[in-house]
Scaffold this motif. Structure first.
Motif, mmCIF file in Angstrom:
data_model
loop_
_atom_site.group_PDB
_atom_site.id
_atom_site.type_symbol
_atom_site.label_atom_id
_atom_site.label_comp_id
_atom_site.label_asym_id
_atom_site.label_seq_id
_atom_site.Cartn_x
_atom_site.Cartn_y
_atom_site.Cartn_z
ATOM 1 N N LEU A 160 22.329 38.164 43.012
ATOM 2 C CA LEU A 160 23.693 38.689 43.004
ATOM 3 C C LEU A 160 24.351 38.550 41.642
ATOM 4 C CD1 LEU A 160 25.208 37.506 46.363
ATOM 5 C CD2 LEU A 160 25.314 39.819 45.474
ATOM 6 N N VAL A 161 24.198 37.367 41.047
ATOM 7 C CA VAL A 161 24.823 37.117 39.749
ATOM 8 C C VAL A 161 23.721 37.039 38.707
ATOM 9 C CG1 VAL A 161 26.369 35.635 38.462
ATOM 10 C CG2 VAL A 161 26.569 35.784 40.948
ATOM 11 N N ASP A 162 23.803 37.900 37.717
ATOM 12 C CA ASP A 162 22.756 37.895 36.696
ATOM 13 C C ASP A 162 22.922 36.705 35.766
ATOM 14 O OD1 ASP A 162 21.975 40.370 37.726
ATOM 15 O OD2 ASP A 162 23.531 41.350 36.532
ATOM 16 N N HIS A 194 31.304 38.816 44.350
ATOM 17 C CA HIS A 194 29.871 38.733 44.111
ATOM 18 C C HIS A 194 29.414 37.278 44.245
ATOM 19 C CE1 HIS A 194 31.543 38.513 39.937
ATOM 20 N NE2 HIS A 194 30.709 37.516 39.855
ATOM 21 N N TYR A 195 30.298 36.439 44.819
ATOM 22 C CA TYR A 195 29.916 35.055 45.106
ATOM 23 C C TYR A 195 29.575 34.921 46.577
ATOM 24 C CZ TYR A 195 32.174 34.068 40.652
ATOM 25 O OH TYR A 195 32.529 34.054 39.335
ATOM 26 N N MET A 196 28.315 34.567 46.857
ATOM 27 C CA MET A 196 27.910 34.485 48.251
ATOM 28 C C MET A 196 28.626 33.350 48.978
ATOM 29 S SD MET A 196 25.757 31.719 48.516
ATOM 30 C CE MET A 196 25.356 30.547 47.246
ATOM 31 N N ASP A 197 28.956 32.264 48.259
ATOM 32 C CA ASP A 197 29.641 31.155 48.944
ATOM 33 C C ASP A 197 31.046 31.578 49.362
ATOM 34 O OD1 ASP A 197 30.201 31.342 46.267
ATOM 35 O OD2 ASP A 197 30.349 29.184 45.926
ATOM 36 N N GLU A 198 31.677 32.385 48.517
ATOM 37 C CA GLU A 198 33.006 32.876 48.851
ATOM 38 C C GLU A 198 32.960 33.734 50.117
ATOM 39 O OE1 GLU A 198 35.848 33.573 45.668
ATOM 40 O OE2 GLU A 198 35.546 35.687 46.084
#
Lengths: 272, 352
Positions: B350-352, B238-242
């Motif tokens: 994405l991340v609350d 849920h990490y967009m950078d990942e």
């Protein structure tokens, strides 16, 4: 090192060799071989402490008062009972927290089912390892009984498989219960309400005929009672009474029912 | 000779086998032959590593995965990006043959998980969301017992373990108990463990969740090396950078559905503007400000603590904001990310 050596990419074949459930048994044996020190006290020393305390300590009083139990010295009477009780201890302790750990805490069962093994293999591995370990402990116990002169005939060697069967008759329902628990508190309740009364009343320390009729009837339902009866009959050589086969059948029934519900419990927790 | 030559019989048999097992792959193969892409002498066209269509995972009446279709090819690094509860882990559990699909078509390494679960799993490496290591055992013993699950000879496992511990940068901790390791080290050990069987597909479920930044970067570096080695990877995160760092291609998941699919850069190009201007105006309602900027941006997202203006040139729009007499407390011009794609597609972060 080149990273090319880390992956074969497309060349691997499904491997054929040891059946998957055997790998699960090996796994448990290996983990035990590395961690046995923490369980050796309950597994092996405790029964012998009971044997000395009960058999020699209390036994001397009993023998003085009534000349033994059922025509044999108290030590001879209590030793096979303690053999079955040891199976209870190991069967329960190895099927409660370790199962909950595999399912919930360390979640090692989930590691296993990501490999060629499935949940059924994990269950077989679990119970088969208990059977192996209990057979080993029972062998040591019976050998010590031999040294103490507590075995009436060579038939006593059959007490080893009888003890292992007792362990399975107890560990498979315990496993089934553990798969339906969520924390160690509810597991502790199972110990207090199930294991301790069974240990005290299943005829380990005194003949069941000493109990009031109604209590004896209840006690007969417990799987350990059959285990105690069987182990005692075989070491005291009271003759192979046909009713002993009923005891064997009854323990198989506990094992079978426990196995079935363990399997459904494992499926519910692992396959989801 | 009533039945013809043995060669002929063998050919007939092989044809039957191919038809039996390839199913729809055969149709593609025939099509490829007609177009000259696959020559008739070659073996069957390589099957995708994972192929699913209209895949559903239902728990009682709730559909955690609600009809997804995905194809992962050999050597690809494929991502499932989505917030918690999007259905990523359920999808991973189906692909890794640990959990049966409720509906739909699924093939992993060309085989059906329903009938060939153990065979498929023997060729998979799984790094689950939570480490499932034996804490009482040493690192080396953990690799040994896991390798034995795959029935590898002990000698072979020990050789591989040396290489893998080196790869995971854990060689000096070889004989320590896992209990003593940090979270990042446990993750790396879990990856090493998943590689012990030399899998054809490595599945990582949320590989860096719960790790500190330094441990994450170390892990990314390891995964990047696997990727450049050509290992087929499936990663959920849920990490967009990942996802941007590691994935060649990804799907964006939300509420059990796929809402977008493509290469990270392509997704950003398709669904967002090149730049984003972030504006923060004290504690006042950002909603009110957004009305005044509507003509400046392609679209505006109002978050509780800031405004996001989707624009082509952030600096230019920022000076336009200033020239209208607004002085934001803080402003930031940045490139669009997958986070923005998700926001545009679902209206949520994405991340609350």
């Amino acid at each position: 090192m080149t990273l090319g050596t880390l992956s074969t990419r497309g060349s691997s074949q499904p491997r054929i060799g040891w059946p998957t459930w055997v790998r699960a048994v090996w796994h448990n044996a290996f983990v035990y071989s590395k961690t046995w020190r923490s369980s050796i006290v309950t597994g092996l020393l405790e029964p012998f402490m009971y044997l000395v305390a009960m058999g020699v300590g209390i036994g001397s009083l009993v023998n003085k008062g009534s000349g033994g139990v059922d025509g044999v010295p108290y030590l001879n009477f209590v030793a096979p009972g303690l053999l079955a009780a040891t199976m209870l201890q190991i069967g329960v302790s190895d099927s409660s927290f370790s199962v909950l750990g595999g399912l919930k805490w360390a979640r090692t069962y989930f590691a296993a089912i990501a490999t060629p093994l499935n949940y059924h293999d994990v269950l077989i591995g679990h119970l088969a390892w208990i059977a192996i370990r209990c057979s080993a402990v029972a062998t040591a116990f019976v050998a010590v009984m031999g040294v103490f002169g507590l075995l009436a005939s060579p038939l006593a060697i059959l007490a080893i498989p009888a003890a292992a069967l007792s362990a399975l008759a107890i560990s498979s329902p315990t496993t089934a219960i553990a798969t339906r628990q969520d924390d160690h508190l509810s597991m502790t309740v199972v110990f207090r309400l199930g294991v301790l009364p069974m240990f005290l009343f299943a005829g380990v320390f005194f003949p069941l005929s000493r109990l009031p009729y109604w209590l004896e009837a209840i006690v007969q339902i417990l799987p350990l009672t059959s285990g105690v009866t069987l182990c005692r009959a075989l070491t005291l050589h009271q003759g192979l009474h046909p009713s002993l086969f009923l005891n064997i059948g009854y323990m198989l029934l506990w094992f079978g029912v426990g196995y079935y519900f363990s399997l459904t419990g494992f499926r519910k927790r692992l396959v989801i | 000779m009533l039945k013809g030559s043995p060669e002929r019989e063998l050919k007939e048999f092989l044809k039957a086998v191919r038809l039996e097992f390839e199913g729809e792959g055969q149709v593609l193969y025939e099509l490829g032959r007609k177009r000259g892409v696959v020559d008739s002498e070659s073996k069957l066209a390589p099957a995708p590593i994972v192929e699913c269509r209209d895949l559903v995972k239902r728990f009682d009446s709730f559909a955690a995965v609600d009809g997804i279709s995905v194809t992962v090819n050999q050597g690809e690094s494929f991502g499932f990006l989505g917030p918690n509860g999007a259905g990523k882990t359920s999808t991973m559990r189906m692909i890794s043959c640990m959990s049966p699909a409720s509906e739909g078509y699924l093939r992993v390494l060309g085989q059906d998980p329903e009938t060939h679960g153990p065979e498929i799993r023997s060729r998979l490496g799984l790094v689950p969301q939570e480490d499932t290591l034996e804490l009482e055992l040493s690192l080396l013993d953990n690799l040994l017992i896991y390798g034995r699950y795959f029935d590898l000879p002990k000698k072979e496992i020990l050789q591989r373990a040396d290489r893998l511990l080196d790869f995971a940068q854990l060689t000096d901790r070889k004989h320590d108990k896992v209990d003593l390791l940090s979270g990042g080290m446990r993750r790396r050990l879990t990856i090493a463990r998943a590689l012990i069987s030399e899998p054809d597909l490595l599945i990582l479920d949320e590989p860096t969740t719960g790790l500190d930044p330094q441990a994450r970067h170390l892990l990314w570096d390891r995964l990047y090396r696997l990727k450049s080695d050509g290992v087929t990877l499936i990663i959920t995160t849920h990490y967009m950078d990942e996802a941007e760092q590691l994935c060649d291609r990804l799907v964006v998941m939300d509420h059990g559905h796929i809402v977008a699919e493509g290469a990270p850069r392509q997704l950003i190009e398709d669904h967002s503007t090149p730049e984003v201007l972030e504006l923060r105006f004290g504690n006042v309602g950002h909603e009110e400000y957004s009305a005044g900027f509507e003509d400046l941006a392609e679209r505006i997202e109002v978050l509780p603590d800031r405004l996001l203006l989707y624009v082509h040139d952030g600096d230019e729009v920022l000076s336009a904001v200033h020239s209208r007499g607004h002085t934001p407390e803080r402003s930031l011009v940045r490139r669009s990310t997958l986070e923005d794609v998700f926001l545009v597609l679902t209206g949520r972060t994405l991340v609350d």
